[in-house]
Design an enzyme around this catalytic site. Structure first.
Site: not given
Ligand SMILES: [Zn+2]
Length: 164
Positions: A82, A130, A133, A153
């Site tokens: 991420c 994610c 976060c 995607c």
């Molecule tokens: Zn994150």
């Protein structure tokens, strides 16, 4: 015929306006909350941390232009993290060329992403972000390859690639 079309347009336009009003608040609510307290940063803190392009995708659920990410052609072994909090999200051996112009994966690292339904294009789509976060990554579709049949995607700007 013309009369029919204009009557249809007459009905369609107000209907679309009403739909836009109904779905507009969902766009505002679309930004996902972080599951971990320490990643519940303010808008200003995220802006300091991210480039404007990554901020737009991760924090405002933007979408980068197709074929604009270098990660699209990334074929080395490694892990895709991420770009917001550095949590590992995807392994390179789950990446495949979907031909869509966005880095695509048929599976994510278990527990790394969470999904929700968004209505940005009126038609419901499954957004994923994610799990730590809350940063927006992309959308998941059911037209991917075996064994999962999934296509994650992903925006390249929402990822950071760490080669093995
Ligand atoms: Zn994150």
């Amino acid at each position: 015929m013309n009369q029919y079309l204009s009557r249809r347009t007459f009905i369609l336009i107000p209907t679309m306006s009403i739909l836009k009003i109904i779905f507009k608040p969902m766009q505002v609510l679309a930004s996902s909350l972080a599951s971990k307290e320490e990643w519940n940063l303010s808008k200003e803190e995220w802006q300091d941390k991210l480039s404007p392009e990554s901020y737009y995708i991760l924090r405002e659920e933007g979408t980068e232009r197709a074929f604009s990410s270098q990660l699209n052609n990334e074929k080395r072994k490694g892990v895709f993290h991420c770009a917001g909090c550095d949590l590992p999200l995807f392994l390179s051996d789950k990446k495949y060329d979907s031909g869509t112009g966005w880095p695509s994966f048929w599976d994510s690292i278990q527990g790394s992403v969470e999904t929700k339904v968004d209505f940005k294009l009126i038609v419901p789509r499954t957004e994923y972000h994610c799990s730590r976060c809350g940063g927006h990554q992309g959308h998941v579709f059911n037209d991917g390859p075996a064994p999962t049949g999934k296509r994650y995607c992903n925006n390249g700007l929402a990822l950071r690639f760490v080669p093995d």
